[in-house]
Design a protein around this motif. Structure first.
Motif, PDB file in Angstrom:
ATOM      1  N   PHE A   1      92.521  30.483   1.066  1.00 60.10           N
ATOM      2  CA  PHE A   1      91.308  29.889   0.542  1.00 60.10           C
ATOM      3  C   PHE A   1      90.960  28.731   1.477  1.00 60.10           C
ATOM      4  CE2 PHE A   1      89.314  26.591  -2.171  1.00 60.10           C
ATOM      5  CZ  PHE A   1      88.094  27.220  -2.298  1.00 60.10           C
TER       6      PHE A   1
ATOM      7  N   THR B   1      82.299  35.004   1.819  1.00 62.28           N
ATOM      8  CA  THR B   1      81.051  35.379   1.160  1.00 62.28           C
ATOM      9  C   THR B   1      80.077  36.025   2.153  1.00 62.28           C
ATOM     10  OG1 THR B   1      80.682  32.993   1.215  1.00 62.28           O
ATOM     11  CG2 THR B   1      81.109  33.950  -0.910  1.00 62.28           C
TER      12      THR B   1
ATOM     13  N   HIS C   1      83.437  23.977  -7.097  1.00 59.92           N
ATOM     14  CA  HIS C   1      82.689  24.375  -8.287  1.00 59.92           C
ATOM     15  C   HIS C   1      83.152  25.753  -8.759  1.00 59.92           C
ATOM     16  CE1 HIS C   1      80.420  26.795  -5.477  1.00 59.92           C
ATOM     17  NE2 HIS C   1      79.907  25.734  -4.858  1.00 59.92           N
TER      18      HIS C   1
ATOM     19  N   ARG D   1      78.443  35.866  -3.368  1.00 55.19           N
ATOM     20  CA  ARG D   1      78.810  34.624  -4.036  1.00 55.19           C
ATOM     21  C   ARG D   1      78.362  34.655  -5.487  1.00 55.19           C
ATOM     22  NH1 ARG D   1      78.029  30.662  -0.050  1.00 55.19           N
ATOM     23  NH2 ARG D   1      77.957  29.015  -1.603  1.00 55.19           N
ATOM     24  N   LEU D   2      78.992  33.823  -6.260  1.00 57.12           N
ATOM     25  CA  LEU D   2      78.627  33.694  -7.663  1.00 57.12           C
ATOM     26  C   LEU D   2      77.403  32.795  -7.787  1.00 57.12           C
ATOM     27  CD1 LEU D   2      79.158  33.821 -10.774  1.00 57.12           C
ATOM     28  CD2 LEU D   2      80.591  31.803 -10.454  1.00 57.12           C
TER      29      LEU D   2
ATOM     30  N   PRO E   1      88.492  25.925   2.017  1.00 62.37           N
ATOM     31  CA  PRO E   1      87.368  25.012   1.738  1.00 62.37           C
ATOM     32  C   PRO E   1      87.132  24.007   2.850  1.00 62.37           C
ATOM     33  CG  PRO E   1      89.323  24.274   0.577  1.00 62.37           C
ATOM     34  CD  PRO E   1      89.685  25.581   1.232  1.00 62.37           C
ATOM     35  N   GLU E   2      85.865  23.631   2.986  1.00 65.98           N
ATOM     36  CA  GLU E   2      85.546  22.471   3.822  1.00 65.98           C
ATOM     37  C   GLU E   2      85.645  21.252   2.915  1.00 65.98           C
ATOM     38  OE1 GLU E   2      81.859  22.882   6.347  1.00 65.98           O
ATOM     39  OE2 GLU E   2      81.814  24.815   5.337  1.00 65.98           O
TER      40      GLU E   2
ATOM     41  N   GLY F   1      81.905  28.570  -8.449  1.00 65.23           N
ATOM     42  CA  GLY F   1      81.814  29.619  -7.427  1.00 65.23           C
ATOM     43  C   GLY F   1      83.073  29.663  -6.576  1.00 65.23           C
ATOM     44  N   HIS F   2      83.594  28.471  -6.250  1.00 61.12           N
ATOM     45  CA  HIS F   2      84.852  28.433  -5.507  1.00 61.12           C
ATOM     46  C   HIS F   2      85.989  29.029  -6.342  1.00 61.12           C
ATOM     47  CE1 HIS F   2      82.703  25.009  -3.417  1.00 61.12           C
ATOM     48  NE2 HIS F   2      82.985  25.818  -2.424  1.00 61.12           N
TER      49      HIS F   2
ATOM     50  N   LYS G   1      76.694  22.976  -2.645  1.00 62.71           N
ATOM     51  CA  LYS G   1      77.337  21.661  -2.484  1.00 62.71           C
ATOM     52  C   LYS G   1      76.329  20.597  -2.118  1.00 62.71           C
ATOM     53  CE  LYS G   1      81.675  22.793  -0.501  1.00 62.71           C
ATOM     54  NZ  LYS G   1      82.415  22.716   0.748  1.00 62.71           N
TER      55      LYS G   1
HETATM   56  P1  ATP Z   1      78.921  24.938   2.375  1.00 59.10           P
HETATM   57  O1  ATP Z   1      77.604  25.549   2.063  1.00 59.10           O
HETATM   58  O2  ATP Z   1      78.939  23.456   2.411  1.00 59.10           O
HETATM   59  O3  ATP Z   1      79.677  25.606   3.474  1.00 59.10           O
HETATM   60  P2  ATP Z   1      80.520  26.409   0.608  1.00 59.10           P
HETATM   61  O4  ATP Z   1      80.124  26.518  -0.824  1.00 59.10           O
HETATM   62  O5  ATP Z   1      80.449  27.552   1.508  1.00 59.10           O
HETATM   63  O6  ATP Z   1      79.717  25.201   1.088  1.00 59.10           O
HETATM   64  P3  ATP Z   1      83.263  26.059   1.400  1.00 59.10           P
HETATM   65  O7  ATP Z   1      84.115  24.875   1.218  1.00 59.10           O
HETATM   66  O8  ATP Z   1      82.994  26.548   2.760  1.00 59.10           O
HETATM   67  O9  ATP Z   1      81.931  25.748   0.639  1.00 59.10           O
HETATM   68  O10 ATP Z   1      83.824  27.233   0.504  1.00 59.10           O
HETATM   69  C1  ATP Z   1      85.149  27.655   0.526  1.00 59.10           C
HETATM   70  C2  ATP Z   1      85.222  29.097   0.163  1.00 59.10           C
HETATM   71  O11 ATP Z   1      84.625  29.334  -1.103  1.00 59.10           O
HETATM   72  C3  ATP Z   1      84.476  29.947   1.154  1.00 59.10           C
HETATM   73  O12 ATP Z   1      85.303  31.044   1.493  1.00 59.10           O
HETATM   74  C4  ATP Z   1      83.251  30.377   0.445  1.00 59.10           C
HETATM   75  O13 ATP Z   1      82.838  31.621   0.892  1.00 59.10           O
HETATM   76  C5  ATP Z   1      83.688  30.391  -1.013  1.00 59.10           C
HETATM   77  N1  ATP Z   1      82.564  30.121  -1.893  1.00 59.10           N
HETATM   78  C6  ATP Z   1      81.703  29.083  -1.836  1.00 59.10           C
HETATM   79  N2  ATP Z   1      80.740  29.184  -2.762  1.00 59.10           N
HETATM   80  C7  ATP Z   1      80.983  30.328  -3.448  1.00 59.10           C
HETATM   81  C8  ATP Z   1      80.343  30.994  -4.537  1.00 59.10           C
HETATM   82  N3  ATP Z   1      79.236  30.510  -5.121  1.00 59.10           N
HETATM   83  N4  ATP Z   1      80.891  32.147  -4.976  1.00 59.10           N
HETATM   84  C9  ATP Z   1      81.998  32.637  -4.413  1.00 59.10           C
HETATM   85  N5  ATP Z   1      82.644  32.069  -3.388  1.00 59.10           N
HETATM   86  C10 ATP Z   1      82.157  30.926  -2.903  1.00 59.10           C
END
Ligand code: ATP
Ligand code: MG
Length: 565
Positions: free
Chosen positions: A34, A233, A43, A262-263, A36-37, A45-46, A272
């Protein structure tokens, strides 16, 4: 209730993995991550991505890493790193000793960039950021080659080294991959792979003044960690050819990327950038505001790990984006809380009731059931006396049709106590508002049933005035008034759809005294009112509750309709 009707479903990623194991791809290993940045809080979705990555690894006896993709020092903070670790743990997942940071690989990434230069696959470009955009072309027009594209390997190596040494200012030079300015896929038009940023990094300090771009760092980090299935995603589908290109040029280990949708959740936003705006501009009280779709917000609101994991399982995984009804998330929550919440009584908007024929000095303890769903949770004693509070809403001077609760001359049941009948009421002279009821009780109905079997049409909750605990109670509605606040007309600001009633604070509510020692994180069902939890603002004797969710399950209704029941 739809309990047990749901059967775990398979999904296309699980099927791919099964097939790969069967064919001994990657030696039958399953290793996900997993990533994340650390530029915001996680949230819901994550949570979908976390459950998917950690869930698949555990299902197939594999491993899942937690990796911070921390390549952008200007937007990242240690606070975010800590919150993310906390949230993943709260969801019940364990990365063991596999906590990684893309910044751990900065030396290696630099070496790979040097290699690309040596292979003639990367060059230092002096175009400004604006010029790079102008040269890039569009979906319908090819890009233009940079005049610096033909620099010699030697010159590129020298300039890149000097970029690293801090000789140039931000924006003056970049390192770019030399791919194809005419490529149909814009990501392949000589993307920038290193930029100058004179910023302090939360882990590497001032060691670097050039930082790799996300696309370069991400696929190589996956490769270094020998990830087998790099799940991400859909928006990264177009980046896959670029990832393949980097890994192929460098000739290094190659994970398989798999994209899923994505969700999106109704009446909220999972971006974000927009969530940061809500926090920074004070539209909400912080990242953990109970109205936020962040995991910390949901937790503070009273969501349980179990309910969120159940939700993530039920929504499944697909390639096509959709908008999931927030009623489903609430349904998962109610199912969990219904099983586990102790029932208690609380009055949100109190109306004083004097039971005129009840002895002034009598105090009785009424036996109350803690959870009808779980007899093992036992019973408790709730004090009853001459003056009680009931809910303002539960009395009408002139009851409309179908209003079966208290009204002048009418008898109702007080839960676990007596039948009472309203014989009089007092109004505030100025406002005309009813401020006190006078009732009589029937001593023969103790416990809530009449020996002569006469019926009443309503059972009300109540609190003994002399024993009541005072509490602040916060009621919530959806954060946005629009079903899909992410779907806007051009030029529209999402903030115009913020629901002005998303938070309603009631300052003088009454709670039964059995909750005297309750602590933040405890949760209850307040009979007839919903599920509530104790907020962390509960300090120094002040009690604060959040309404987690009401009792009305709109999803169960939707499901019934769909099934034609
Ligand atoms: P940003 O738009 O700032 O990149 P992000 O929502 O993509 O934000 P990340 O920290 O890159 O944030 O996300 C970490 C992981 O979570 C990534 O693999 C991303 O694909 C997944 N993710 C983010 N948002 C969702 C979502 N709404 N549904 C499912 N997976 C998500
Ligand atoms: Mg991202």
């Amino acid at each position: 209730m739809a309990e047990n009707e749901y059967k775990p479903q398979t999904n296309f990623i699980r099927e791919i993995i099964k097939e790969d194991i069967k064919n001994s791809k990657y030696g039958g290993r399953v290793h996900t991550r997993f990533p994340p940045e650390p530029n915001g809080y996680l949230h819901i979705g994550h949570a979908k991505s976390i459950c998917l990555n950690f869930g698949l690894a555990s299902e197939f006896g594999g491993l899942c890493n937690l990796r911070f993709d921390d390549t952008n020092p200007t937007k990242e903070e240690v606070e975010y790193v800590e919150s993310i670790k906390n949230d993943v743990r709260w969801l019940g997942f364990d990365w063991g000793d596999r906590l990684f940071y893309a910044s751990d690989y900065f030396d290696q990434l630099y070496q790979y960039a040097v290699q690309l230069i040596k292979f003639g696959n990367a060059y230092v470009c002096d175009l400004s950021p604006q010029e790079i955009r102008d040269y890039r072309g569009t979906l319908t027009e090819p890009g233009k080659e940079s005049p610096y594209r033909k620099r010699s390997v030697g010159e590129n190596l020298d300039l890149f080294e000097r970029m690293r040494a801090g000789e140039f200012e931000e924006g003056f030079r970049t390192l770019r991959a030399k791919i194809d300015m005419k490529a149909g896929n814009l990501n392949m038009r000589d993307p920038v792979i290193y930029r100058i940023l004179k910023a302090t990094h939360h882990r590497t300090g001032d060691k670097w003044c050039i930082y790799p771009m996300y696309d370069f760092a991400h696929c190589i980090s996956d490769s270094i960690e020998r990830i087998t299935h790099s799940i991400c995603t859909m928006e990264f589908e177009d980046h896959r050819p670029l990832y393949d290109w980097f890994l192929d040029q460098l000739g290094i280990y190659h994970p398989q990327q798999i994209e899923f949708a994505r969700l999106n959740l109704s009446y909220t936003l999972l971006s974000k950038r927009k969530l940061i705006e809500l926090v920074e501009r004070g539209y909400v009280r912080g990242w953990d505001d109970p109205r936020m779709p962040t995991l910390s917000g949901l937790r503070r609101r009273g969501y349980t790990t179990e309910s969120i994991r159940d939700f993530c399982e039920r929504i499944g995984v697909a390639k096509r984006e959709s908008l999931v009804d927030i009623a489903l998330l609430e349904h998962c929550l109610r199912e969990d809380l219904n099983k586990r919440s102790p029932r208690v009584m609380a009055v949100l908007r109190p109306l004083k009731v004097v039971i005129v024929n009840y002895p002034d000095d009598l105090l009785e303890e009424m036996e109350a059931i803690n959870n009808p769903e779980d007899p093992g949770m036992g019973t408790r004693k709730v004090p009853f006396s001459r003056v009680i509070y009931i809910e303002k809403d539960d009395f009408r001077e002139e009851p409309p049709k179908k209003f079966y609760r208290l009204a002048p001359g009418r008898e109702i049941r007080l839960r676990y106590a007596y039948f009472i009948k309203c014989v009089d009421f007092i109004k505030d002279e100025k406002t005309g508002e009813v401020i006190e009821l006078h009732c009589t009780y029937d001593a023969a109905t103790k416990g809530g049933d009449a020996p002569d079997k006469r019926k009443v049409k309503a059972t009300l909750h109540w609190i003994s005035a002399a024993h009541a605990l005072e509490a602040e109670i916060r009621l919530y509605e959806h954060l946005f008034t629009k079903e899909n606040p992410g779907d806007l007309e051009e030029g529209q600001d999402f903030k115009v759809y913020i629901n002005p009633n998303s938070l309603i604070t009631l300052k003088s509510c009454y709670i039964e005294p059995t909750l005297r020692n309750t602590e933040p994180g405890d949760f209850y069902q307040f009979e007839r009112l919903g599920y509530f939890c104790v907020d962390p603002d509960t300090i120094n004797g002040k009690l604060v509750f959040n309404r987690t969710v009401t009792l009305k399950d709109t999803w169960a209704k939707i499901e019934k309709m769909q099934k034609g029941k």
